[in-house]
Design a protein around this motif. Structure first.
Motif, short mmCIF file in Angstrom:
data_model
loop_
_atom_site.label_atom_id
_atom_site.label_comp_id
_atom_site.label_asym_id
_atom_site.label_seq_id
_atom_site.Cartn_x
_atom_site.Cartn_y
_atom_site.Cartn_z
N LYS A 125 0.84 -1.20 0.00
CA LYS A 125 0.00 0.00 0.00
C LYS A 125 0.88 1.25 0.00
N LEU A 163 -4.80 -2.64 -6.27
CA LEU A 163 -5.51 -1.63 -5.48
C LEU A 163 -6.39 -0.76 -6.37
N ASN A 205 0.81 4.15 -2.71
CA ASN A 205 0.50 5.53 -2.35
C ASN A 205 1.55 6.50 -2.85
#
Ligand code: ZN
Length: 246
Positions: free
Chosen positions: A115, A145, A119
């Motif tokens: 993640k 994602l 990001n």
């Protein structure tokens, strides 16, 4: 769509100067992507954007791996780390090193991106520097994602795999009667050890397709039986018995 068709479509986009800056490709065949990468980068960098190699100085540079504004990260199986992403951002935030002016990076296996990595990439995907193109490659888009795939133009490549029949996976998920299991077993028995290992690893890599935990454990056991020098026919028999009992 096959990779050749995608190349043709993207080639048109390049010529019309409307190539998307972020492209996500869901593929069932990573080795095909290796060829696709080289061919696509060559078309992009080619002085004439020629679909076939026209032997120009840039085509030659790409094919001899001398292009500095091109990066590929990830092997399709292991995690893509945050510092790998940050290196790309740092490198590609500056203007291109070479006079051609294009910058391109491939991330192979974005379903294995943490993640944190994702990001750090989001803003760069949304506001890329001029002439910078991102290719995100996955074998299973359902594991990518949502924040990533909503920022990319998405394509699906489905290649016939040479080590298993085209419909094998589909067949496998819908085996309903014992006769079909028997036929499947006969097919498996014609494969070499190496083919069987690639085949079962390929299935395990797409395990989100399987809702049944027993299925997965059956495949894991089959793979380890094949790998350890156990009699191959015996390993297949064991798998088939497992399927019968499902
Ligand atoms: Zn060329």
């Amino acid at each position: 769509m096959k990779s050749k068709e995608l190349l043709m479509e993207l080639h048109l986009d390049i010529v019309k100067n409307k190539l998307s800056h972020a492209i996500l490709i869901n593929t069932n065949n990573l080795s095909e992507i290796e060829k696709f990468k080289l061919e696509f980068v060559r078309i992009l960098f080619c002085s004439n954007h020629s679909f076939i190699n026209d032997q120009c100085v840039w085509c030659k540079k790409v094919l001899t791996n001398e292009v500095l504004d091109y990066v590929s990260v990830g092997d399709g199986h292991s995690t893509i780390k945050k510092d790998e992403i940050q290196n790309i951002i740092r490198k590609f935030s500056q203007s291109a090193i070479e006079t051609r002016g294009y910058k391109i990076y491939f991330l192979i296996g974005v379903e294995y991106m943490t993640k944190e990595s994702a990001n750090s990439l989001l803003k760069f995907l949304e506001e890329p520097p001029a002439n910078t193109f991102a290719f995100l490659i996955t074998r299973d888009i359902s594991l990518v994602l949502p924040t990533l795939k909503s920022r990319t133009r998405n394509y699906v490549l489905w290649e016939e795999l040479n080590y298993l029949e085209n419909n094998s996976l589909k067949e496998l998920l819908h085996i309903e009667n014992k006769y079909e299991i028997l036929l499947f077993g006969i097919k498996l028995k014609t494969k070499t050890k190496e083919e069987l290992i690639i085949y079962v690893q390929d299935l395990l890599d797409q395990k989100s397709l399987f809702s049944n935990e027993f299925w997965i454990s059956l495949l894991v056991e089959f793979k380890s039986n094949i790998e350890s020098q156990i009699n191959q026919q015996l390993a297949i028999e064991k798998l088939l018995i497992g399927l019968y009992e499902l």
